[in-house]
Structure formats: C-alpha cells, structure tokens
Enzyme design. Sequence first.
Site, PDB file in Angstrom:
ATOM      1  N   TYR A 142      62.222  52.141  38.607  1.00  0.00           N
ATOM      2  CA  TYR A 142      63.424  51.308  38.733  1.00  0.00           C
ATOM      3  C   TYR A 142      64.709  52.119  38.524  1.00  0.00           C
ATOM      4  O   TYR A 142      65.802  51.654  38.848  1.00  0.00           O
ATOM      5  CB  TYR A 142      63.398  50.144  37.735  1.00  0.00           C
ATOM      6  CG  TYR A 142      62.319  49.113  38.002  1.00  0.00           C
ATOM      7  CD1 TYR A 142      61.515  49.185  39.138  1.00  0.00           C
ATOM      8  CD2 TYR A 142      62.092  48.076  37.113  1.00  0.00           C
ATOM      9  CE1 TYR A 142      60.513  48.258  39.369  1.00  0.00           C
ATOM     10  CE2 TYR A 142      61.094  47.139  37.343  1.00  0.00           C
ATOM     11  CZ  TYR A 142      60.306  47.238  38.479  1.00  0.00           C
ATOM     12  OH  TYR A 142      59.311  46.312  38.704  1.00  0.00           O
ATOM     13  N   LYS A 191      48.145  54.543  36.073  1.00  0.00           N
ATOM     14  CA  LYS A 191      47.438  54.741  37.346  1.00  0.00           C
ATOM     15  C   LYS A 191      47.159  56.247  37.448  1.00  0.00           C
ATOM     16  O   LYS A 191      47.541  56.920  38.410  1.00  0.00           O
ATOM     17  CB  LYS A 191      48.316  54.218  38.502  1.00  0.00           C
ATOM     18  CG  LYS A 191      47.627  54.153  39.846  1.00  0.00           C
ATOM     19  CD  LYS A 191      46.556  53.108  39.948  1.00  0.00           C
ATOM     20  CE  LYS A 191      45.878  53.199  41.309  1.00  0.00           C
ATOM     21  NZ  LYS A 191      44.615  52.438  41.377  1.00  0.00           N
ATOM     22  N   ASP A 223      45.122  48.498  38.070  1.00  0.00           N
ATOM     23  CA  ASP A 223      44.437  47.525  38.937  1.00  0.00           C
ATOM     24  C   ASP A 223      43.352  46.795  38.153  1.00  0.00           C
ATOM     25  O   ASP A 223      43.175  45.579  38.274  1.00  0.00           O
ATOM     26  CB  ASP A 223      43.884  48.191  40.206  1.00  0.00           C
ATOM     27  CG  ASP A 223      43.336  49.589  39.972  1.00  0.00           C
ATOM     28  OD1 ASP A 223      43.430  50.093  38.837  1.00  0.00           O
ATOM     29  OD2 ASP A 223      42.784  50.181  40.923  1.00  0.00           O
ATOM     30  N   ASP A 247      56.545  45.078  34.071  1.00  0.00           N
ATOM     31  CA  ASP A 247      57.251  43.966  34.710  1.00  0.00           C
ATOM     32  C   ASP A 247      56.225  42.999  35.323  1.00  0.00           C
ATOM     33  O   ASP A 247      56.255  41.779  35.098  1.00  0.00           O
ATOM     34  CB  ASP A 247      58.159  44.558  35.808  1.00  0.00           C
ATOM     35  CG  ASP A 247      59.101  43.548  36.417  1.00  0.00           C
ATOM     36  OD1 ASP A 247      59.142  42.405  35.936  1.00  0.00           O
ATOM     37  OD2 ASP A 247      59.790  43.897  37.395  1.00  0.00           O
ATOM     38  N   ASP A 251      54.511  39.279  33.514  1.00  0.00           N
ATOM     39  CA  ASP A 251      54.632  37.980  34.191  1.00  0.00           C
ATOM     40  C   ASP A 251      53.256  37.346  34.381  1.00  0.00           C
ATOM     41  O   ASP A 251      53.093  36.125  34.216  1.00  0.00           O
ATOM     42  CB  ASP A 251      55.307  38.145  35.559  1.00  0.00           C
ATOM     43  CG  ASP A 251      56.825  38.013  35.443  1.00  0.00           C
ATOM     44  OD1 ASP A 251      57.331  38.110  34.313  1.00  0.00           O
ATOM     45  OD2 ASP A 251      57.488  37.809  36.477  1.00  0.00           O
TER      46      ASP A 251
END
Length: 355
Positions: A142, A191, A223, A247, A251
């Site tokens: 980001y 990852k 994942d 992020d 959620d």
Amino acid sequence: MKYNIALLKGDGIGPEIVDSAVRVLEKIGAKYGHEFCFTSYLIGGAAIDACGEPLPKETVEGCLASDSVLLGAVGGPKWDTLPGNCRPEKALLGIRAAMGLFTNLRPAKLYPALKDECPLRADIVENGFDIMIVRELTGGIYFGERGMRQGKWGEEAYDTECYSRMEIERIAKVAFETALKRNKRVISIDKANVLESSRLWRKIMHETAEKYPTVQYSDMLVDNAAMELVRNPAQFDVVVTSNMFGDILSDEASQITGSIGMLPSASLGETARGLYEPIHGSAPDIAGQHKANPIATILSAGMMLLHSFGLSKENADIVNAVDAVLAAGYRTADLSHGAPYLSTEEITDKILEQI
Ligand code: NAD
C-alpha cells in the site's frame, strides 16, 4: 492518575457512540480513582463543514498533545461528491500518519451469547473464538513504489511489496508482546513460498520467536490461513501479518463474529499514545435514531485503558460487563432481528450497571 483523552467524534453515529464510551470511562474512573479529561476535536465531514478541511491542524496538535485518542467514525453522503483529497476519509490516513501508528490491533471475538449471529456451522464455533490480528499498518504494497509504464504487452501498472528489517522487527515485537498477555501463541501469515518480501518477513519472525521461548510460534501461508479461519477459527490466538494480508484477513475474521457493531480496534506506534476506534463506519442510515450499537466503541475505549495506560483490570471490567449484558439477552437493533431492542443509551446504561 490523570489521563488526557482526545475525542474525535466525527460524523453520523460517531458522536452517539463516543458519548457512550465516555460514560463508561467516567464510571471506570469513578470506580478506580482515575481522572479522565476529555477534549473534543473536529474531524471528517464535521471538520469540513466547520473549517473547510477534514483534518484541521488543531486536531492533529490536540491528538499529539493528548495521552490517547478515541475516534468515532467519519464520512457520509453529504461529502461523497467531494474530490478524494478533500473527503472526510482522508483524515483517517492523515491522523494515523501524523501519530506514527504502524500497528493495527483488531480483535475478532465470538461472544458465546452471539453464537447464532455467526455464519459458520454451530459445531465449528461451539467453543467460540478469540483472535487478535496484528496488522502492519504503514508498509508493504500500500506504500511501495508504484506506477504506470509501457511493458511487453503495452500499457501496464505495478505496485511493489517492500518490507525492511526494521519494519518487520517492530511489528514482530508487538505480536509477541501481545501474545504474552494472552494465550501465548503466535501464527505469522505470509506467502513465503512465492514472495521474497515474505521470506525476509518469515526469517525475522523466526529470529524474534527465539527471543520469546514461552510463546508457541508457527507460520502459515496466507491462502491456507483464509481457509483455516473459516474451518477452525478457534486455533488462532495472535495472528501477525503484513498490511495487505491483514486488511483482507481481518475483514474475513470480523465477518465470522457476525456483527460489525461489536468490533473494536487499536492503532499503535512507538509511544503509549494510540488511536482507538470501532471497525465500522459512520452508519449514516441510522444516525440520530438511537439505534447505533455502541459496544465496538466502548470496547475500543477498553483497549485504550489496556494498551495506552496499562490498566488491565479496568479493561477486563469493561469486557466482562459487555459479556454479562449480552448473556442477559440485551440486544441493540443490529442484533435484535426485529424483536424489541435497547437504544444506544439504554444498552450503555446496562453496561454501566455491570461495572
Ligand atoms: P458502515 O460501517 O458505516 O455501515 C454498514 C452497515 O452497518 C450499515 O447498515 C450500518 O447501519 C451498520 N452499522 C455500522 N455500524 C453500526 C453500529 N455501531 N450499530 C448498528 N449498525 C451499524 O459502512 P458504510 O455504510 O459502507 O459507510 C458509511 C460511511 O462511513 C461512508 O462514508 C464510509 O466512507 C464511512 N466509513 C468510515 C470509516 C471510519 O471512520 N473508520 C470506516 C468505514 C466506513
């Protein structure tokens, strides 16, 4: 002890829910002999209306001069047509940056009394779950290098995931220190099978784990984590992860608790001063109707007591009071499914009675 708290009530239901949290803090102050001094500053649409900008200089200065900051929420249809840079939401990034907040703590807890609100099968959440997501807030993709360019197939766009040792070390420390105050388990999500930045992330997480021998540590690929969160959420205690993975996963985790009106958050930096806010927005559809659930904001105030002021017993009082009120069957409109419900003020009264 005296604590100066900056209040950023914001827009929509922001003022209602912050007022509820202030009442709870005042009760805690009276019970334990603490003095909480509150000063309100403008933010978001309210600030745009009053002085033409979403994050006035006085607000930033007031927050930096305070011991900690409690935020309601910002935004609403009135300001939706303004250009991106002038919108209320811009103030959120601005205040986080001004306060140097690099950690976002987001608990996702399923209250036993709210099991039926969870979209997962009853046998999966039989014993509830209580996860603390520690998300890196100011690095990664980001904030990395980005741009447009001409590539092999013509126009292309790119964003870069980049983490420094310093950024990973400091968020790792937060995660392990947080675990020491909880069930002493950390799962780091990355990852590392594909990304170089994740391999550095994993290496430094392992180095940090060696300094915390009493904390049980493991890695998980992102994942797999997305699947495990819905297959067996009770396996997680502290989860530490990068800005983008955090992020998305936070959620997902909030969704399986069943109610957006229940979830608090804390954003922290190098100092004890933090920014505490519910994870939901300003809910303009119910603003002024006394329907807002104030619990996420009340629990955010509890997180402030714990993380900024070290008042763990006082925070536990708040958490236990919320537990007791829910267990007694009291519900706000968002949790009532059409049955009679308590107003924002009435549920706050019930919580005060339990403290
Ligand atoms: P929202 O979270 O405000 O509302 C989503 C839904 O959840 C609505 O139906 C709302 O009534 C309900 N809801 C939210 N909080 C509730 C509570 N405490 N009690 C009962 N019901 C609650 O999200 P949205 O509708 O997408 O956004 C509304 C505004 O809030 C937008 O302007 C958005 O940009 C802003 N927003 C601000 C923040 C923030 O300040 N941190 C975060 C998200 C969205």
